[in-house]
Design a protein around this motif. Structure first.
Motif, PDB file in Angstrom:
ATOM      1  N   SER A 302      -8.491  74.617  12.097  1.00 49.46           N
ATOM      2  CA  SER A 302      -7.555  74.011  11.153  1.00 49.46           C
ATOM      3  C   SER A 302      -8.299  73.354   9.999  1.00 49.46           C
ATOM      4  O   SER A 302      -7.882  73.458   8.832  1.00 49.46           O
ATOM      5  CB  SER A 302      -6.671  72.986  11.863  1.00 49.46           C
ATOM      6  OG  SER A 302      -5.890  73.597  12.876  1.00 49.46           O
ATOM      7  N   LEU A 303      -9.407  72.699  10.310  1.00 50.61           N
ATOM      8  CA  LEU A 303     -10.198  72.053   9.261  1.00 50.61           C
ATOM      9  C   LEU A 303     -10.800  73.087   8.319  1.00 50.61           C
ATOM     10  O   LEU A 303     -10.793  72.903   7.090  1.00 50.61           O
ATOM     11  CB  LEU A 303     -11.297  71.200   9.895  1.00 50.61           C
ATOM     12  CG  LEU A 303     -12.164  70.381   8.927  1.00 50.61           C
ATOM     13  CD1 LEU A 303     -11.290  69.391   8.157  1.00 50.61           C
ATOM     14  CD2 LEU A 303     -13.253  69.647   9.693  1.00 50.61           C
ATOM     15  N   LEU A 374      -1.504  60.092   1.944  1.00 51.25           N
ATOM     16  CA  LEU A 374      -1.226  58.664   2.104  1.00 51.25           C
ATOM     17  C   LEU A 374       0.276  58.410   2.205  1.00 51.25           C
ATOM     18  O   LEU A 374       0.741  57.657   3.073  1.00 51.25           O
ATOM     19  CB  LEU A 374      -1.814  57.887   0.928  1.00 51.25           C
ATOM     20  CG  LEU A 374      -1.560  56.370   0.919  1.00 51.25           C
ATOM     21  CD1 LEU A 374      -2.202  55.707   2.134  1.00 51.25           C
ATOM     22  CD2 LEU A 374      -2.081  55.747  -0.376  1.00 51.25           C
ATOM     23  N   VAL A 375       1.039  59.054   1.334  1.00 54.39           N
ATOM     24  CA  VAL A 375       2.495  58.886   1.361  1.00 54.39           C
ATOM     25  C   VAL A 375       3.075  59.433   2.658  1.00 54.39           C
ATOM     26  O   VAL A 375       3.945  58.803   3.283  1.00 54.39           O
ATOM     27  CB  VAL A 375       3.128  59.575   0.138  1.00 54.39           C
ATOM     28  CG1 VAL A 375       4.657  59.574   0.252  1.00 54.39           C
ATOM     29  CG2 VAL A 375       2.697  58.894  -1.146  1.00 54.39           C
ATOM     30  N   LEU A 376       2.603  60.592   3.094  1.00 57.16           N
ATOM     31  CA  LEU A 376       3.130  61.190   4.322  1.00 57.16           C
ATOM     32  C   LEU A 376       2.804  60.356   5.557  1.00 57.16           C
ATOM     33  O   LEU A 376       3.616  60.284   6.492  1.00 57.16           O
ATOM     34  CB  LEU A 376       2.583  62.611   4.493  1.00 57.16           C
ATOM     35  CG  LEU A 376       3.088  63.668   3.500  1.00 57.16           C
ATOM     36  CD1 LEU A 376       2.499  65.032   3.839  1.00 57.16           C
ATOM     37  CD2 LEU A 376       4.605  63.742   3.508  1.00 57.16           C
ATOM     38  N   PHE A 385      -2.050  62.994  12.436  1.00 59.99           N
ATOM     39  CA  PHE A 385      -2.774  62.965  11.164  1.00 59.99           C
ATOM     40  C   PHE A 385      -3.206  64.359  10.740  1.00 59.99           C
ATOM     41  O   PHE A 385      -3.122  64.710   9.556  1.00 59.99           O
ATOM     42  CB  PHE A 385      -3.996  62.050  11.289  1.00 59.99           C
ATOM     43  CG  PHE A 385      -4.762  61.905  10.012  1.00 59.99           C
ATOM     44  CD1 PHE A 385      -4.350  61.016   9.033  1.00 59.99           C
ATOM     45  CD2 PHE A 385      -5.908  62.664   9.773  1.00 59.99           C
ATOM     46  CE1 PHE A 385      -5.055  60.880   7.843  1.00 59.99           C
ATOM     47  CE2 PHE A 385      -6.616  62.532   8.593  1.00 59.99           C
ATOM     48  CZ  PHE A 385      -6.193  61.638   7.624  1.00 59.99           C
ATOM     49  N   LEU A 386      -3.660  65.183  11.695  1.00 63.70           N
ATOM     50  CA  LEU A 386      -4.113  66.531  11.363  1.00 63.70           C
ATOM     51  C   LEU A 386      -2.970  67.364  10.796  1.00 63.70           C
ATOM     52  O   LEU A 386      -3.155  68.088   9.807  1.00 63.70           O
ATOM     53  CB  LEU A 386      -4.705  67.217  12.596  1.00 63.70           C
ATOM     54  CG  LEU A 386      -5.171  68.672  12.399  1.00 63.70           C
ATOM     55  CD1 LEU A 386      -6.263  68.739  11.349  1.00 63.70           C
ATOM     56  CD2 LEU A 386      -5.649  69.268  13.719  1.00 63.70           C
ATOM     57  N   ASP A 387      -1.794  67.257  11.395  1.00 68.47           N
ATOM     58  CA  ASP A 387      -0.652  68.022  10.906  1.00 68.47           C
ATOM     59  C   ASP A 387      -0.272  67.603   9.492  1.00 68.47           C
ATOM     60  O   ASP A 387       0.037  68.448   8.635  1.00 68.47           O
ATOM     61  CB  ASP A 387       0.545  67.830  11.841  1.00 68.47           C
ATOM     62  CG  ASP A 387       0.352  68.522  13.185  1.00 68.47           C
ATOM     63  OD1 ASP A 387      -0.591  69.330  13.293  1.00 68.47           O
ATOM     64  OD2 ASP A 387       1.132  68.262  14.108  1.00 68.47           O
ATOM     65  N   LEU A 388      -0.295  66.295   9.224  1.00 72.18           N
ATOM     66  CA  LEU A 388       0.047  65.802   7.892  1.00 72.18           C
ATOM     67  C   LEU A 388      -1.002  66.211   6.865  1.00 72.18           C
ATOM     68  O   LEU A 388      -0.669  66.571   5.732  1.00 72.18           O
ATOM     69  CB  LEU A 388       0.201  64.284   7.914  1.00 72.18           C
ATOM     70  CG  LEU A 388       1.370  63.735   8.735  1.00 72.18           C
ATOM     71  CD1 LEU A 388       1.348  62.219   8.728  1.00 72.18           C
ATOM     72  CD2 LEU A 388       2.705  64.254   8.209  1.00 72.18           C
ATOM     73  N   ALA A 389      -2.278  66.149   7.254  1.00 71.50           N
ATOM     74  CA  ALA A 389      -3.348  66.563   6.347  1.00 71.50           C
ATOM     75  C   ALA A 389      -3.248  68.048   6.037  1.00 71.50           C
ATOM     76  O   ALA A 389      -3.414  68.478   4.881  1.00 71.50           O
ATOM     77  CB  ALA A 389      -4.703  66.231   6.953  1.00 71.50           C
ATOM     78  N   LEU A 401       0.987  77.831   4.587  1.00 72.15           N
ATOM     79  CA  LEU A 401       0.680  77.720   6.011  1.00 72.15           C
ATOM     80  C   LEU A 401       1.076  76.339   6.510  1.00 72.15           C
ATOM     81  O   LEU A 401       0.933  75.348   5.794  1.00 72.15           O
ATOM     82  CB  LEU A 401      -0.810  77.956   6.254  1.00 72.15           C
ATOM     83  CG  LEU A 401      -1.319  79.381   6.049  1.00 72.15           C
ATOM     84  CD1 LEU A 401      -2.833  79.436   6.238  1.00 72.15           C
ATOM     85  CD2 LEU A 401      -0.640  80.364   7.006  1.00 72.15           C
ATOM     86  N   SER A 402       1.565  76.279   7.720  1.00 76.73           N
ATOM     87  CA  SER A 402       2.013  75.014   8.271  1.00 76.73           C
ATOM     88  C   SER A 402       1.778  74.995   9.774  1.00 76.73           C
ATOM     89  O   SER A 402       1.751  76.051  10.420  1.00 76.73           O
ATOM     90  CB  SER A 402       3.503  74.794   7.973  1.00 76.73           C
ATOM     91  OG  SER A 402       3.992  73.640   8.613  1.00 76.73           O
ATOM     92  N   ARG A 403       1.623  73.801  10.302  1.00 77.17           N
ATOM     93  CA  ARG A 403       1.505  73.636  11.749  1.00 77.17           C
ATOM     94  C   ARG A 403       2.866  73.322  12.372  1.00 77.17           C
ATOM     95  O   ARG A 403       2.944  72.797  13.477  1.00 77.17           O
ATOM     96  CB  ARG A 403       0.488  72.540  12.065  1.00 77.17           C
ATOM     97  CG  ARG A 403      -0.955  72.955  11.733  1.00 77.17           C
ATOM     98  CD  ARG A 403      -1.942  71.818  11.944  1.00 77.17           C
ATOM     99  NE  ARG A 403      -1.988  71.330  13.299  1.00 77.17           N
ATOM    100  CZ  ARG A 403      -2.733  71.849  14.271  1.00 77.17           C
ATOM    101  NH1 ARG A 403      -3.512  72.892  14.008  1.00 77.17           N
ATOM    102  NH2 ARG A 403      -2.723  71.339  15.492  1.00 77.17           N
ATOM    103  N   GLY A 404       3.920  73.674  11.648  1.00 75.01           N
ATOM    104  CA  GLY A 404       5.263  73.619  12.200  1.00 75.01           C
ATOM    105  C   GLY A 404       6.003  72.314  12.021  1.00 75.01           C
ATOM    106  O   GLY A 404       6.968  72.055  12.738  1.00 75.01           O
ATOM    107  N   ILE A 405       5.598  71.472  11.045  1.00 75.46           N
ATOM    108  CA  ILE A 405       6.246  70.171  10.898  1.00 75.46           C
ATOM    109  C   ILE A 405       7.051  70.055   9.612  1.00 75.46           C
ATOM    110  O   ILE A 405       7.677  69.020   9.370  1.00 75.46           O
ATOM    111  CB  ILE A 405       5.212  69.024  10.946  1.00 75.46           C
ATOM    112  CG1 ILE A 405       4.313  69.078   9.696  1.00 75.46           C
ATOM    113  CG2 ILE A 405       4.387  69.086  12.203  1.00 75.46           C
ATOM    114  CD1 ILE A 405       3.479  67.837   9.504  1.00 75.46           C
ATOM    115  N   THR A 406       7.056  71.095   8.769  1.00 74.79           N
ATOM    116  CA  THR A 406       7.724  70.982   7.465  1.00 74.79           C
ATOM    117  C   THR A 406       9.183  70.603   7.622  1.00 74.79           C
ATOM    118  O   THR A 406       9.695  69.698   6.941  1.00 74.79           O
ATOM    119  CB  THR A 406       7.627  72.310   6.698  1.00 74.79           C
ATOM    120  OG1 THR A 406       6.273  72.767   6.689  1.00 74.79           O
ATOM    121  CG2 THR A 406       8.089  72.136   5.271  1.00 74.79           C
ATOM    122  N   GLU A 407       9.884  71.276   8.505  1.00 67.45           N
ATOM    123  CA  GLU A 407      11.308  71.008   8.705  1.00 67.45           C
ATOM    124  C   GLU A 407      11.546  69.644   9.344  1.00 67.45           C
ATOM    125  O   GLU A 407      12.616  69.061   9.175  1.00 67.45           O
ATOM    126  CB  GLU A 407      11.915  72.116   9.568  1.00 67.45           C
ATOM    127  CG  GLU A 407      13.423  72.083   9.650  1.00 67.45           C
ATOM    128  CD  GLU A 407      13.978  73.275  10.395  1.00 67.45           C
ATOM    129  OE1 GLU A 407      15.195  73.301  10.650  1.00 67.45           O
ATOM    130  OE2 GLU A 407      13.194  74.191  10.728  1.00 67.45           O
TER     131      GLU A 407
END
Length: 453
Positions: A302-303, A374-376, A385-389, A401-407
């Motif tokens: 992911s990084l 920072l806002v997220l 934190f990793l998902d938000l980053a 690309l997303s780790r599934g948290i957009t919705e």
């Protein structure tokens, strides 16, 4: 206040008619914003979606399409054929640029582009000569349509027998246009994971977004000169760097995910694993499709993916990010400093103006990602934190690309991503314009010393 007045009243009266008083970056930002609003209004039409659509969902989807990102708060399959057509048009306009379409319209009508509009298109396409502008605009649109048509035909060889003529052709056209424009929108909820082991789909789609991410100036240079020795410095840098970054990323991701049962380790054959490793290595720059579950990748993968998303594709391309050329210039500057030489590549030195521009673009990108993250972390502290980053970098690079948290993000968090996608698409271009047109002051100061490191 002065900027707000110009944005709300972009025209001023002159003896020969109304004149646009916005600078090219301001025109670009205003145009993209208006297209986002128009697209969201179209998506709110009664027959565009199969389920009730909130205003902020429509705006998020339209912004993601016009900025060719691919982040979504609802699946593309939730839209009707009409809604999907609207998304496809927004993707095409956003990928090639609304200024290119406007310029093409005037050219087809036999009109001469005003100087202000010439500057806008010239900055968007990375072309420094006004004389070659008309030819370049025609080449951009023609090349895009031909490549998308070819991609549609190749993908239809797989999806028409599977889905039938109507659905198969529509799926092929939609994915071809989305891929070439580096949008990342797919008609399937799981993106392209179902075809992770299909060489026709993975190679055609990856080929489309790699070509679209090279940059139209590079494509034009290759088309006209045809020989390596005659290519410009930028063309050589982009081609070599694209190949090197893609191969290194494939090797790294392959090693990191080879035994992960949720990604590459869950695929059956060696060929399937190699195809998926290739696809996941090239898609972050900045296509947004995925052939394995992105959320299941290791933290290290992911990084690495975040780094690739931040770099992005070539300048004046359908991709975003800080751009590959910016990244290469920074590396060359660091190498030159360590060696005590001047930054250079392929027998050509890199100017100080280019170095300063690369530093400014990269630093601006880091600042935007930091503010978004920072806002997220404030609005959506329940997420890791990793998902938000990951989400922040994906929005800045307009990757998708997303780790599934957009919705799952809160409304303020989604509004922040809307702003980030817009600035990530328009910001680097606007900053480059201001740096290219800055004025040199008449006063010069004596040099001072600041300790670094």
């Amino acid at each position: 206040m002065h900027l707000w007045k110009r944005l709300t009243r972009p025209f001023r009266h002159a003896p020969h008619g109304r004149v646009l008083r916005l600078s090219p970056p301001e025109s670009l930002l205003l145009g993209f914003t208006l297209l986002c609003l128009l697209g969201s209004g179209l998506l709110m039409l009664p027959g565009a979606a199969t389920q009730p659509l909130a205003w902020h969902q429509a705006l998020f989807t339209a912004t993601s399409a016009i900025t060719v990102t691919g982040l979504a708060v609802m699946d593309t399959s939730s839209f009707t054929t009409l809604g999907q057509v609207i998304l496809l048009v927004l993707i095409q306009i956003g990928g090639l640029g609304f200024m290119t379409f406007g310029a093409l319209t005037l050219l087809l009508l036999g009109a001469r582009l005003p100087l202000q509009q010439q500057t806008l298109v010239r900055e968007a396409l990375g072309e420094t000569s006004f004389g070659a502008l008309s030819q370049l605009v025609r080449m951009v649109v023609t090349f895009a349509l031909v490549v998308e048509a070819l991609g549609t035909v190749l993908l239809a060889l797989h999806w028409v027998p599977e889905l039938g003529w109507s659905r198969g052709l529509w799926a092929s056209l939609f994915h071809a246009v989305s891929a070439f424009n580096n949008a990342g929108f797919s008609l399937w909820p799981d993106s392209l994971t179902r075809d992770a082991g299909n060489p026709l789909v993975t190679l055609v789609v990856s080929g489309l977004f790699i070509v679209g991410g090279l940059g139209f100036v590079v494509i034009s240079d290759v088309r006209e000169k045809r020989r390596w020795g005659r290519f410009s410095m930028q063309t050589k840098v982009v081609l070599c760097a694209t190949l090197a970054v893609n191969l290194v990323a494939m090797l790294a991701l392959g090693c990191l995910e080879w035994h992960n049962p949720a990604t590459l380790g869950g695929l059956e054959s060696l060929g399937d694993k190699l195809q998926a490793a290739w696809f996941q290595a090239v898609t972050p720059r900045t296509a947004g499709f995925n052939s394995v579950d992105t959320a299941a990748m290791t933290d290290a993968s992911s990084l690495l993916t975040m780094l690739l998303m931040f770099i992005g594709g070539g300048a004046s391309s359908t991709a975003s990010g800080i751009k590959l050329t910016t990244f290469i210039v920074l590396i060359l500057v660091a190498r030159a400093f360590l060696r005590g030489t001047q930054p250079a590549a392929f027998g050509r030195s890199i100017s100080q103006q280019t170095v300063m521009k690369a530093i400014a673009v990269a630093l601006s990108g880091v600042a935007l990602v930091f503010v978004t993250l920072l806002v997220l972390t404030i609005t959506d502290s329940r997420q890791t934190f990793l998902d938000l980053a990951f989400e922040s970098v994906s929005a800045f690079g307009t990757v998708g690309l997303s780790r599934g948290i957009t919705e799952e993000l809160s409304s303020p968090g989604q509004w922040m991503l809307i702003l980030t996608m817009l600035l990530g698409r328009v910001g680097p271009l606007s900053l480059g314009y201001f740096l290219a047109t800055r004025r040199t002051g008449g006063m010069r100061y004596a040099e001072g010393h600041i300790q670094i490191g």
